[in-house]
Design a protein around this motif. Structure first.
Motif, PDB file in Angstrom:
ATOM      1  N   ASP A   1      31.869 -12.287 -30.168  1.00 42.95           N
ATOM      2  CA  ASP A   1      30.601 -12.610 -30.826  1.00 42.95           C
ATOM      3  C   ASP A   1      30.043 -11.398 -31.569  1.00 42.95           C
TER       4      ASP A   1
ATOM      5  N   LYS B   1      34.872 -15.740 -34.497  1.00 38.35           N
ATOM      6  CA  LYS B   1      34.139 -16.937 -34.067  1.00 38.35           C
ATOM      7  C   LYS B   1      35.074 -17.931 -33.386  1.00 38.35           C
TER       8      LYS B   1
ATOM      9  N   ARG C   1      28.276 -22.591 -33.372  1.00 42.38           N
ATOM     10  CA  ARG C   1      29.282 -21.562 -33.538  1.00 42.38           C
ATOM     11  C   ARG C   1      30.257 -21.865 -34.681  1.00 42.38           C
TER      12      ARG C   1
END
Length: 217
Positions: free
Chosen positions: A115, A132, A151
């Motif tokens: 992240d 990601k 996400r």
């Protein structure tokens, strides 16, 4: 007579050139020195950058060997140290490998490292998208569909490099969280993309077969 005037003209030109040289020679010499210094500096920069890249490559290979030997903590440490001082190309690779090594002992820690990479705009869009995808894969079994959507939805766009993986994970997350409408949406996106890899298409068809039939209106 014409020869006399030609000689006079030549003498005048020589005198003018001498005056120009006397006046501007210091600037010309300074310019030449600057050019030579700039070329030398660029050559030196290339040499030292090449040497740093070679050293980073050797350290990277040793860290890979540690990983292949199952020494994941040592490999993670080596990759982390390399990421702190390596040239930009190796720095990003080292950060990704450090996150992968961390994931083998602690998926949450690995996801956090991915992240952080995904949030770093200095590394470029495709590296961010890859991070990601890696992070999402680590939390797929525990995250809500809303989290996975946040996400991955941008990475699932039609021209995105990693759209196929993003769509598959979104479909799996929606199915796991009992959102059949969303699952169908992503499975249809997979099916409708002519560039979907055959293996992924087969997995999508298998998941499609597990969905309940659409209720008739």
């Amino acid at each position: 007579m014409s020869e006399f005037f030609n000689e006079v003209d030549e003498e005048v030109r020589r005198e003018q050139l001498k005056k120009l040289w006397d006046r501007y020679s210091i600037y010309f010499i300074a310019l030449m020195v600057l050019v030579v210094a700039a070329v030398g500096g660029w050559r030196a920069y290339q040499y030292f950058e090449g040497r740093k890249a070679a050293e980073a490559g050797a350290v990277f290979e040793k860290a890979v060997e540690l990983s292949e030997q199952g020494k994941h903590e040592d490999a993670e440490k080596a990759f982390t140290e390399l990421a702190a001082k390596a040239p930009s190309g190796y720095r990003t690779l080292a950060r990704l490998r450090a996150a992968a090594e961390a994931s083998s002992r602690d998926p949450k820690a690995g996801a956090k490292m991915y992240d952080d990479i995904a949030a770093d705009r200095s590394i470029g869009g495709e590296w961010q998208d890859l991070a990601k995808i890696r992070a999402a894969g680590l939390v797929l079994d525990s995250a809500s569909y809303a989290d996975m959507q946040q996400r991955l939805e941008a990475s699932a766009a039609p021209k995105s490099t990693f759209r196929h993986s993003a769509r598959e994970m979104l479909a799996l997350s929606a199915w796991r969280n009992n959102d059949m409408t969303a699952a169908r949406k992503w499975l249809e996106a997979i099916d409708g993309d002519g560039e979907t890899p055959p293996g992924l298409r087969s997995r999508a068809e298998a998941l499609q077969a597990l969905l309940p039939p659409v209720a008739k209106s």
